[in-house]
Write a protein that holds these residues in place. Structure first.
Motif: not given
Length: 151
Positions: A143-148
């Motif tokens: 899955r795509e990494p979550e943006e912080v």
């Protein structure tokens, strides 16, 4: 530790700092002879464990004037006798019969030489057949990494 013990008076620490420390501690605890005996026993145990040698003790020569052992006398079998009311004797002797267990020795196993755990002994252990077990399926999901942050 063994190198540190053997090369104790040398200028170069062949056993390293930890080997020197353990060697000095064992020498103070067991003495020089005790430490040497401990290292000898440990080395012998490793040699036996690693190479699994077969130790053979030489046999003593047989004296020609030795007393001969008499051969056992063979037991004579009796024919079955008819008892009361026409029964055979072996049917009557089920309770108190003289027949015992018979022992059969397989000569193939008694002729084994050397160590039975080595390959040349001929003993083979077979694993039971594996029955139809279902295979485990693995799936990988990325899955795509979550943006912080808030951008």
């Amino acid at each position: 530790m063994a190198f540190a013990f053997i090369t104790q008076g040398s200028g170069f620490p062949w056993g390293g700092a930890v080997g020197d420390m353990i060697s000095e501690w064992l020498t103070r605890f067991l003495g020089w002879i005790g430490t040497a005996a401990l290292l000898l026993v440990a080395g012998l145990a490793y040699f036996i464990w690693r190479f699994n040698p077969v130790f053979k003790v030489p046999s003593r020569p047989v004296k020609e004037n030795a007393v001969a052992v008499p051969e056992p006398v063979a037991e004579v079998e009796e024919k079955p006798k008819k008892g009361k009311k026409g029964k055979k004797a072996d049917e009557e002797s089920k309770d108190g019969g003289k027949e015992g267990a018979k022992l059969f020795i397989d000569e193939e196993f008694s002729q084994g030489k050397g160590n039975v755990l080595k390959e040349e002994s001929g003993v083979v252990a077979l694993a039971p057949p594996v029955k139809g077990e279902p295979e485990i399926e693995f799936t990988i999901t990325e899955r795509e990494p979550e943006e912080v942050g808030g951008r």
